[in-house]
Design an enzyme around this catalytic site. Structure first.
Site, PDB file in Angstrom:
ATOM      1  N   GLY A  45       0.663  -1.284   0.458  1.00 50.97           N
ATOM      2  CA  GLY A  45       0.017   0.008  -0.076  1.00 50.97           C
ATOM      3  C   GLY A  45       0.865   1.462  -0.414  1.00 50.97           C
ATOM      4  O   GLY A  45       1.996   1.121  -0.038  1.00 50.97           O
ATOM      5  N   GLN A  50       3.728   9.793   0.724  1.00 48.63           N
ATOM      6  CA  GLN A  50       4.832   9.026   0.451  1.00 48.63           C
ATOM      7  C   GLN A  50       5.233   8.985  -0.677  1.00 48.63           C
ATOM      8  O   GLN A  50       6.654   9.107  -1.080  1.00 48.63           O
ATOM      9  CB  GLN A  50       4.737   7.660   0.359  1.00 48.63           C
ATOM     10  CG  GLN A  50       4.453   6.819   2.288  1.00 48.63           C
ATOM     11  CD  GLN A  50       3.791   5.221   2.332  1.00 48.63           C
ATOM     12  OE1 GLN A  50       2.616   5.584   1.737  1.00 48.63           O
ATOM     13  NE2 GLN A  50       5.464   4.790   2.460  1.00 48.63           N
ATOM     14  N   CYS A  92       7.142  -0.689   5.716  1.00 50.02           N
ATOM     15  CA  CYS A  92       7.149   1.119   5.252  1.00 50.02           C
ATOM     16  C   CYS A  92       8.014   0.833   4.209  1.00 50.02           C
ATOM     17  O   CYS A  92       9.164   1.255   4.482  1.00 50.02           O
ATOM     18  CB  CYS A  92       6.724   2.378   5.712  1.00 50.02           C
ATOM     19  SG  CYS A  92       6.011   3.335   5.651  1.00 50.02           S
ATOM     20  N   LEU A  93       7.931   1.339   2.853  1.00 52.72           N
ATOM     21  CA  LEU A  93       8.211   1.570   1.543  1.00 52.72           C
ATOM     22  C   LEU A  93       9.435   3.025   2.090  1.00 52.72           C
ATOM     23  O   LEU A  93       9.965   3.049   1.628  1.00 52.72           O
ATOM     24  CB  LEU A  93       8.136   1.876   0.777  1.00 52.72           C
ATOM     25  CG  LEU A  93       7.175   0.700  -0.223  1.00 52.72           C
ATOM     26  CD1 LEU A  93       6.339   0.430  -1.552  1.00 52.72           C
ATOM     27  CD2 LEU A  93       8.087  -0.267  -0.938  1.00 52.72           C
ATOM     28  N   HIS A 134      -2.486   1.278   8.680  1.00 51.20           N
ATOM     29  CA  HIS A 134      -1.124   1.808   8.212  1.00 51.20           C
ATOM     30  C   HIS A 134      -1.416   3.114   7.630  1.00 51.20           C
ATOM     31  O   HIS A 134      -0.544   3.897   7.598  1.00 51.20           O
ATOM     32  CB  HIS A 134      -0.566   0.587   7.742  1.00 51.20           C
ATOM     33  CG  HIS A 134       0.929   0.717   7.568  1.00 51.20           C
ATOM     34  ND1 HIS A 134       2.116   0.527   7.753  1.00 51.20           N
ATOM     35  CD2 HIS A 134       1.611   1.774   5.844  1.00 51.20           C
ATOM     36  CE1 HIS A 134       3.405   1.432   7.509  1.00 51.20           C
ATOM     37  NE2 HIS A 134       3.002   1.558   6.691  1.00 51.20           N
ATOM     38  N   GLU A 135      -2.370   3.030   5.826  1.00 53.71           N
ATOM     39  CA  GLU A 135      -2.189   4.065   5.384  1.00 53.71           C
ATOM     40  C   GLU A 135      -3.103   5.251   5.390  1.00 53.71           C
ATOM     41  O   GLU A 135      -2.827   6.410   5.005  1.00 53.71           O
ATOM     42  CB  GLU A 135      -2.693   3.656   3.933  1.00 53.71           C
ATOM     43  CG  GLU A 135      -1.895   2.237   3.139  1.00 53.71           C
ATOM     44  CD  GLU A 135      -0.961   2.687   3.056  1.00 53.71           C
ATOM     45  OE1 GLU A 135       0.252   3.803   3.009  1.00 53.71           O
ATOM     46  OE2 GLU A 135       0.169   1.413   3.021  1.00 53.71           O
ATOM     47  N   HIS A 138      -0.861   7.577   7.538  1.00 55.37           N
ATOM     48  CA  HIS A 138       0.012   8.313   7.045  1.00 55.37           C
ATOM     49  C   HIS A 138      -0.472   9.538   6.893  1.00 55.37           C
ATOM     50  O   HIS A 138       0.259  10.607   6.822  1.00 55.37           O
ATOM     51  CB  HIS A 138       0.115   7.194   6.212  1.00 55.37           C
ATOM     52  CG  HIS A 138       1.332   6.510   5.076  1.00 55.37           C
ATOM     53  ND1 HIS A 138       3.258   7.445   6.407  1.00 55.37           N
ATOM     54  CD2 HIS A 138       2.003   5.039   5.870  1.00 55.37           C
ATOM     55  CE1 HIS A 138       3.731   6.377   5.448  1.00 55.37           C
ATOM     56  NE2 HIS A 138       3.712   4.839   5.467  1.00 55.37           N
TER      57      HIS A 138
HETATM   58 ZN    ZN Z   1       3.927   2.864   4.875  1.00 56.66          ZN
END
Ligand code: ZN
Length: 168
Positions: A45, A50, A92-93, A134-135, A138
């Site tokens: 995701g 991000q 997480c990316l 999680h998203e 952000h």
């Molecule tokens: Zn993340």
């Protein structure tokens, strides 16, 4: 096209993102590009901050780990009906080489607009529910390192500094 992913400690990751007032062609393109970015980076995701855009847009696709859900692109997402607890080691990316153990709701309902501007709701559980939470975090400037111990955080900050020195 896949986009460059912003990584810690970029302050964009800590900002609260703005509601999207109108779903323009640019927003639709951004969602497409975000989806390609998670596929090219092996992510599950991504949230717009991000990729450097502080707007409330998320893209989630957990099919490669938990098949059968398809992908979700949600504008102004919000979570309700939280139920149960589940603990997962999350990555997480934006935090390469970091995982943090997180406890979140096991089942949720996610509401938001699809890219046609229609109100939609998704019931999710397990990995998909974790990924949505999680998203959405952000979008509120919350990231996994916030939940790491002081020691883990300090060690990760040191690692990030070393990685940057090597790149320069
Ligand atoms: Zn993340």
């Amino acid at each position: 096209m896949p986009m460059e992913i912003i990584t810690y400690p970029n302050p964009i990751l800590e900002r609260v993102s703005e509601e999207i007032e109108e779903i323009t062609p640019e927003i639709r393109q951004l969602a497409e590009d975000m989806l390609q970015s998670i596929h090219s980076q092996n992510g599950l995701g991504l949230a717009a901050p991000q990729v450097g855009v502080n707007k409330r847009l998320i893209v989630v696709d957990v099919d490669k780990m938990d098949p059968g859900h398809g992908c979700f692109m949600l504008v102004n997402p919000r979570i309700s009906n939280q139920d149960g607890l589940t603990t997962t080691d999350e990555g997480c990316l934006s935090f390469p080489e970091l995982t943090v153990t997180m406890t979140r709701a096991k089942r949720i309902k996610v509401h938001g607009l699809n890219l046609d501007g229609q109100e939609t709701a998704v019931e999710a559980e397990g990995l998909l529910a974790v990924c949505f939470q999680h998203e959405v975090d952000h979008l509120n400037g919350k990231v996994i390192i916030d939940n790491a111990s002081y020691l883990k955080r300090t060690m990760y900050e040191r690692k990030v500094r070393k990685l940057r020195e090597r790149q320069n």
